[in-house]
Scaffold this motif. Structure first.
Motif, mmCIF file in Angstrom:
data_model
loop_
_atom_site.group_PDB
_atom_site.id
_atom_site.type_symbol
_atom_site.label_atom_id
_atom_site.label_comp_id
_atom_site.label_asym_id
_atom_site.label_seq_id
_atom_site.Cartn_x
_atom_site.Cartn_y
_atom_site.Cartn_z
ATOM 1 N N LEU A 1 0.861 -1.181 0.000
ATOM 2 C CA LEU A 1 0.000 0.000 0.000
ATOM 3 C C LEU A 1 0.895 1.228 0.000
ATOM 4 O O LEU A 1 1.687 1.414 0.920
ATOM 5 C CB LEU A 1 -0.893 0.032 1.236
ATOM 6 N N ASP A 2 0.778 2.034 -1.011
ATOM 7 C CA ASP A 2 1.550 3.268 -1.074
ATOM 8 C C ASP A 2 0.630 4.418 -0.684
ATOM 9 O O ASP A 2 -0.314 4.737 -1.403
ATOM 10 C CB ASP A 2 2.115 3.491 -2.477
ATOM 11 N N VAL A 3 0.903 5.023 0.461
ATOM 12 C CA VAL A 3 0.113 6.146 0.952
ATOM 13 C C VAL A 3 0.970 7.397 0.817
ATOM 14 O O VAL A 3 2.038 7.481 1.418
ATOM 15 C CB VAL A 3 -0.305 5.935 2.430
ATOM 16 N N PRO A 4 0.517 8.349 0.027
ATOM 17 C CA PRO A 4 1.307 9.575 -0.139
ATOM 18 C C PRO A 4 1.438 10.330 1.183
ATOM 19 O O PRO A 4 0.586 10.228 2.067
ATOM 20 C CB PRO A 4 0.502 10.405 -1.137
ATOM 21 N N ALA A 5 2.501 11.104 1.298
ATOM 22 C CA ALA A 5 2.709 11.936 2.479
ATOM 23 C C ALA A 5 1.569 12.940 2.605
ATOM 24 O O ALA A 5 0.929 13.310 1.608
ATOM 25 C CB ALA A 5 4.043 12.663 2.376
ATOM 26 N N ALA B 1 -6.992 29.224 11.449
ATOM 27 C CA ALA B 1 -6.154 28.160 12.004
ATOM 28 C C ALA B 1 -6.133 26.958 11.064
ATOM 29 O O ALA B 1 -5.079 26.359 10.829
ATOM 30 C CB ALA B 1 -6.662 27.757 13.382
ATOM 31 N N LEU B 2 -7.287 26.615 10.497
ATOM 32 C CA LEU B 2 -7.350 25.501 9.552
ATOM 33 C C LEU B 2 -6.533 25.814 8.304
ATOM 34 O O LEU B 2 -5.823 24.948 7.787
ATOM 35 C CB LEU B 2 -8.799 25.183 9.182
ATOM 36 N N ALA B 3 -6.601 27.042 7.825
ATOM 37 C CA ALA B 3 -5.798 27.440 6.658
ATOM 38 C C ALA B 3 -4.310 27.280 6.952
ATOM 39 O O ALA B 3 -3.546 26.798 6.108
ATOM 40 C CB ALA B 3 -6.125 28.877 6.261
ATOM 41 N N LEU B 4 -3.894 27.654 8.154
ATOM 42 C CA LEU B 4 -2.493 27.508 8.545
ATOM 43 C C LEU B 4 -2.097 26.034 8.595
ATOM 44 O O LEU B 4 -1.025 25.647 8.121
ATOM 45 C CB LEU B 4 -2.245 28.178 9.895
ATOM 46 N N LEU B 5 -2.963 25.209 9.145
ATOM 47 C CA LEU B 5 -2.691 23.773 9.197
ATOM 48 C C LEU B 5 -2.573 23.187 7.791
ATOM 49 O O LEU B 5 -1.747 22.303 7.549
ATOM 50 C CB LEU B 5 -3.781 23.051 9.987
ATOM 51 N N CYS B 6 -3.375 23.668 6.871
ATOM 52 C CA CYS B 6 -3.341 23.169 5.492
ATOM 53 C C CYS B 6 -2.096 23.635 4.742
ATOM 54 O O CYS B 6 -1.671 22.983 3.790
ATOM 55 C CB CYS B 6 -4.601 23.594 4.742
ATOM 56 N N GLN B 7 -1.505 24.730 5.153
ATOM 57 C CA GLN B 7 -0.313 25.258 4.486
ATOM 58 C C GLN B 7 0.981 24.637 5.019
ATOM 59 O O GLN B 7 1.997 24.667 4.339
ATOM 60 C CB GLN B 7 -0.236 26.776 4.663
ATOM 61 N N TYR B 8 0.945 24.108 6.222
ATOM 62 C CA TYR B 8 2.147 23.576 6.857
ATOM 63 C C TYR B 8 2.663 22.351 6.094
ATOM 64 O O TYR B 8 1.890 21.588 5.511
ATOM 65 C CB TYR B 8 1.820 23.227 8.316
ATOM 66 N N ALA B 9 3.971 22.120 6.093
ATOM 67 C CA ALA B 9 4.596 21.045 5.300
ATOM 68 C C ALA B 9 4.420 19.642 5.902
ATOM 69 O O ALA B 9 4.550 18.654 5.204
ATOM 70 C CB ALA B 9 6.079 21.325 5.122
ATOM 71 N N TRP B 10 4.170 19.501 7.172
ATOM 72 C CA TRP B 10 3.979 18.228 7.875
ATOM 73 C C TRP B 10 5.102 17.227 7.627
ATOM 74 O O TRP B 10 4.878 16.129 7.108
ATOM 75 C CB TRP B 10 2.610 17.612 7.534
ATOM 76 N N PRO B 11 6.339 17.576 8.026
ATOM 77 C CA PRO B 11 7.434 16.614 7.856
ATOM 78 C C PRO B 11 7.231 15.337 8.677
ATOM 79 O O PRO B 11 7.745 14.282 8.313
ATOM 80 C CB PRO B 11 8.669 17.388 8.322
ATOM 81 N N GLY B 12 6.464 15.427 9.764
ATOM 82 C CA GLY B 12 6.183 14.252 10.582
ATOM 83 C C GLY B 12 4.921 13.525 10.169
ATOM 84 O O GLY B 12 4.473 12.599 10.841
ATOM 85 N N ASN B 13 4.307 13.966 9.072
ATOM 86 C CA ASN B 13 3.146 13.330 8.474
ATOM 87 C C ASN B 13 1.929 13.345 9.408
ATOM 88 O O ASN B 13 1.798 14.244 10.231
ATOM 89 C CB ASN B 13 3.503 11.912 8.032
ATOM 90 N N VAL B 14 1.057 12.371 9.282
ATOM 91 C CA VAL B 14 -0.203 12.344 10.033
ATOM 92 C C VAL B 14 0.065 12.251 11.532
ATOM 93 O O VAL B 14 -0.652 12.848 12.335
ATOM 94 C CB VAL B 14 -1.108 11.185 9.559
ATOM 95 N N ARG B 15 1.112 11.546 11.926
ATOM 96 C CA ARG B 15 1.444 11.423 13.349
ATOM 97 C C ARG B 15 1.737 12.802 13.951
ATOM 98 O O ARG B 15 1.315 13.105 15.057
ATOM 99 C CB ARG B 15 2.649 10.501 13.526
ATOM 100 N N GLU B 16 2.437 13.650 13.212
ATOM 101 C CA GLU B 16 2.731 14.996 13.703
ATOM 102 C C GLU B 16 1.447 15.804 13.849
ATOM 103 O O GLU B 16 1.265 16.523 14.838
ATOM 104 C CB GLU B 16 3.697 15.716 12.761
ATOM 105 N N LEU B 17 0.536 15.688 12.878
ATOM 106 C CA LEU B 17 -0.749 16.386 12.963
ATOM 107 C C LEU B 17 -1.536 15.913 14.178
ATOM 108 O O LEU B 17 -2.084 16.715 14.932
ATOM 109 C CB LEU B 17 -1.563 16.176 11.683
ATOM 110 N N ALA B 18 -1.582 14.612 14.396
ATOM 111 C CA ALA B 18 -2.315 14.064 15.542
ATOM 112 C C ALA B 18 -1.736 14.573 16.855
ATOM 113 O O ALA B 18 -2.484 15.001 17.751
ATOM 114 C CB ALA B 18 -2.286 12.539 15.503
ATOM 115 N N HIS B 19 -0.424 14.562 16.990
ATOM 116 C CA HIS B 19 0.209 15.023 18.228
ATOM 117 C C HIS B 19 -0.014 16.514 18.441
ATOM 118 O O HIS B 19 -0.265 16.958 19.569
ATOM 119 C CB HIS B 19 1.697 14.708 18.216
#
Length: 120
Positions: free
Chosen positions: A35-39, A73-91
Motif C-alpha cells: 500500500l503506497d500512501v502519499p505523504a 487556524a485551519l488554513a495555517l494547518l493546510c499550508q504547513y509542510a507536515w514533515p512528521g506526516n499524520v502522526r505529527e498532525l495528531a500530536h
C-alpha cells in the motif's frame, strides 16, 4: 500459529534490495499487499477531515470543550509542510486540545495564535 505481519517504512525497499542493503527474500515475504500512501503534504485535501477526526478523538479522551478550529487556524494547518506526516498532525492536535483554555462559547475554537505557537 496463525500470524500476520503488518510492516511500514518510508524507505524504497525495492531500491534497497537492488543495492543489496535489504534482503530480497525478506522483501518478497513482506511485499504481499503493498500500500503506497502519499505523504500528508501531498494530499492536503485530507487535512480538514483529519483535523475533525483527531479533535473529536482528543476532546472525548481528555474531556475538553473544544468545538473545532477557526478558519484561519485551519488554513495555517493546510499550508504547513507536515514533515512528521499524520502522526505529527495528531500530536499537534492533542497538544492543542489539552492546552486549550477556552471556557466560553466564543472561545471553544482553537485560534490561529494557538496553532502558530504550537508549530513554533
Amino acid at each position: 500459529v496463525d500470524v500476520r505481519v503488518v510492516a511500514a517504512t518510508n524507505q524504497d525497499l525495492g531500491h534497497l534490495v537492488a543495492t543489496q542493503v535489504f534482503r530480497a527474500d525478506l522483501f518478497h515475504r513482506l511485499n504481499v499487499v503493498p500500500l503506497d500512501v502519499p505523504a500528508l503534504r501531498e494530499r492536503r485535501e485530507d487535512i480538514p477531515l483529519l483535523v475533525t477526526h483527531f479533535l473529536h478523538q482528543y476532546t472525548t479522551m481528555h474531556r475538553r470543550q473544544v468545538e473545532g478550529v477557526s478558519a484561519a487556524a485551519l488554513a495555517l494547518l493546510c499550508q504547513y509542510a507536515w514533515p512528521g506526516n499524520v502522526r505529527e498532525l495528531a500530536h499537534l492536535l492533542e497538544r492543542l486540545v489539552v492546552l486549550h483554555h477556552g471556557a466560553s462559547n466564543a472561545h471553544r475554537l482553537i485560534d490561529v495564535e494557538a496553532v502558530q505557537a504550537a508549530l513554533a
